[in-house]
Design a protein around this motif. Structure first.
Motif, short mmCIF file in Angstrom:
data_model
loop_
_atom_site.label_atom_id
_atom_site.label_comp_id
_atom_site.label_asym_id
_atom_site.label_seq_id
_atom_site.Cartn_x
_atom_site.Cartn_y
_atom_site.Cartn_z
N MET A 106 0.84 -1.17 0.00
CA MET A 106 0.00 0.00 0.00
C MET A 106 0.89 1.24 0.00
SD MET A 106 -3.37 0.91 2.33
CE MET A 106 -3.07 -0.34 3.47
N LYS A 107 0.56 2.21 -0.85
CA LYS A 107 1.34 3.45 -0.93
C LYS A 107 1.10 4.32 0.29
CE LYS A 107 0.67 3.77 -5.91
NZ LYS A 107 0.09 4.60 -6.98
N PRO A 108 2.14 4.91 0.89
CA PRO A 108 1.92 5.83 2.00
C PRO A 108 1.21 7.09 1.50
CG PRO A 108 4.24 5.80 1.39
CD PRO A 108 3.55 4.74 0.57
N SER A 109 0.34 7.62 2.33
CA SER A 109 -0.42 8.81 1.96
C SER A 109 0.10 10.03 2.71
CB SER A 109 -1.91 8.61 2.26
OG SER A 109 -2.42 7.55 1.48
N ALA A 110 0.06 11.17 2.05
CA ALA A 110 0.47 12.45 2.62
C ALA A 110 -0.23 13.54 1.81
CB ALA A 110 1.98 12.62 2.56
N LEU A 111 -0.09 14.80 2.23
CA LEU A 111 -0.70 15.90 1.50
C LEU A 111 0.22 17.11 1.49
CD1 LEU A 111 -4.24 17.02 1.18
CD2 LEU A 111 -2.64 18.73 2.02
N SER A 112 0.36 17.71 0.32
CA SER A 112 1.12 18.96 0.16
C SER A 112 0.32 19.89 -0.74
CB SER A 112 2.50 18.68 -0.45
OG SER A 112 2.36 18.09 -1.72
N THR A 113 0.76 21.14 -0.80
CA THR A 113 0.07 22.12 -1.63
C THR A 113 1.07 23.14 -2.17
OG1 THR A 113 -1.83 23.64 -1.71
CG2 THR A 113 -0.45 23.74 0.26
N HIS A 114 0.67 23.84 -3.18
CA HIS A 114 1.37 25.06 -3.61
C HIS A 114 0.38 25.96 -4.30
CE1 HIS A 114 1.88 23.16 -7.61
NE2 HIS A 114 2.00 24.39 -8.04
N VAL A 115 0.74 27.25 -4.38
CA VAL A 115 -0.18 28.26 -4.90
C VAL A 115 0.53 29.07 -5.98
CG1 VAL A 115 -1.75 30.14 -4.33
CG2 VAL A 115 -1.19 28.44 -2.59
N LEU A 116 -0.15 29.22 -7.11
CA LEU A 116 0.37 30.03 -8.21
C LEU A 116 -0.54 31.23 -8.44
CD1 LEU A 116 1.28 27.15 -10.67
CD2 LEU A 116 2.81 28.42 -9.16
N ASP A 117 0.05 32.39 -8.54
CA ASP A 117 -0.63 33.64 -8.84
C ASP A 117 -0.69 33.75 -10.36
OD1 ASP A 117 -1.12 36.33 -9.52
OD2 ASP A 117 0.11 37.13 -7.88
N THR A 118 -1.81 33.37 -10.95
CA THR A 118 -1.91 33.33 -12.41
C THR A 118 -2.11 34.73 -13.01
OG1 THR A 118 -4.28 32.83 -12.27
CG2 THR A 118 -2.75 30.97 -12.49
N ALA A 119 -2.54 35.69 -12.22
CA ALA A 119 -2.70 37.06 -12.72
C ALA A 119 -1.34 37.70 -13.01
CB ALA A 119 -3.47 37.91 -11.73
N ASN A 120 -0.35 37.34 -12.21
CA ASN A 120 0.98 37.93 -12.34
C ASN A 120 2.03 36.95 -12.87
OD1 ASN A 120 0.52 40.70 -11.18
ND2 ASN A 120 -0.23 39.43 -9.50
N GLY A 121 1.63 35.69 -13.04
CA GLY A 121 2.54 34.68 -13.57
C GLY A 121 3.69 34.34 -12.63
N ILE A 122 3.40 34.28 -11.32
CA ILE A 122 4.44 34.02 -10.32
C ILE A 122 3.91 33.07 -9.25
CG2 ILE A 122 5.60 36.25 -10.63
CD1 ILE A 122 4.08 37.26 -8.15
N PRO A 123 4.82 32.45 -8.48
CA PRO A 123 4.37 31.71 -7.29
C PRO A 123 3.75 32.70 -6.30
CG PRO A 123 6.64 31.14 -7.84
CD PRO A 123 6.27 32.33 -8.69
N ALA A 124 2.74 32.27 -5.58
CA ALA A 124 2.07 33.13 -4.60
C ALA A 124 2.82 33.06 -3.27
CB ALA A 124 0.62 32.74 -4.45
N ALA A 125 3.94 33.75 -3.18
CA ALA A 125 4.75 33.77 -1.96
C ALA A 125 4.06 34.62 -0.90
CB ALA A 125 6.13 34.35 -2.26
N GLY A 126 4.03 34.12 0.32
CA GLY A 126 3.48 34.88 1.43
C GLY A 126 1.99 34.71 1.64
N MET A 127 1.36 33.71 1.00
CA MET A 127 -0.07 33.50 1.21
C MET A 127 -0.29 32.65 2.46
SD MET A 127 -3.13 31.93 -1.15
CE MET A 127 -2.94 33.19 -2.41
N ALA A 128 -1.14 33.14 3.35
CA ALA A 128 -1.50 32.40 4.56
C ALA A 128 -2.53 31.33 4.22
CB ALA A 128 -2.05 33.35 5.61
N LEU A 129 -2.41 30.20 4.91
CA LEU A 129 -3.39 29.13 4.71
C LEU A 129 -3.56 28.34 5.99
CD1 LEU A 129 -1.97 26.01 4.15
CD2 LEU A 129 -0.97 27.41 2.37
N GLU A 130 -4.69 27.68 6.08
CA GLU A 130 -4.99 26.79 7.20
C GLU A 130 -5.35 25.41 6.64
OE1 GLU A 130 -6.98 30.02 10.27
OE2 GLU A 130 -8.28 28.62 9.21
N PHE A 131 -5.06 24.39 7.43
CA PHE A 131 -5.38 23.02 7.06
C PHE A 131 -6.20 22.41 8.19
CE2 PHE A 131 -4.02 18.46 6.76
CZ PHE A 131 -4.74 18.18 5.61
#
Length: 115
Positions: free
Chosen positions: A1-26
């Protein structure tokens, strides 16, 4: 069985850049909502560590809550349309790594199950 985990990333598509500094909750939503982690995306638009490790994985419903409005407001851009973007996902044991990307602009967003 494959181990499960979760990750994320955010892209700012309006500016064509990674969304650095965005706060998030899980959150784990079952059996009652519990805040598991708070993070701010790094220069690459990612969290520095997975939000859910294989060791802490439990199947169930989870939510990622991204402060999209706050991110665009901090950049001095119009943030009047989107506030918090909530992505509710169901995670299963043995389904491998879950990656939840968010592509966003001040007026729209999309997501998918990444790898």
């Amino acid at each position: 069985m494959k181990p499960s985990a979760l990750s994320t990333h955010v892209l700012d598509t309006a500016n064509g850049i990674p969304a650095a500094g965005m706060a998030l909750e899980f959150w784990r939503m079952e059996p009652v909502p519990v805040l598991l982690a708070q993070a701010v995306t790094n220069a690459d638009g990612r969290t520095d560590a997975p939000l859910l490790s294989p060791e802490g994985f439990r199947p169930g419903r989870y939510e990622l809550r991204f402060d999209v409005g706050g991110y665009f407001a901090a950049r001095g851009e119009d943030a009047g349309y989107l506030g918090t973007v909530v992505i509710n996902v169901g995670l299963r044991e043995g389904s491998g790594h879950y990656h939840v990307p968010l592509l966003c602009s001040p007026w729209s967003y999309s997501t998918y199950r990444g790898s």
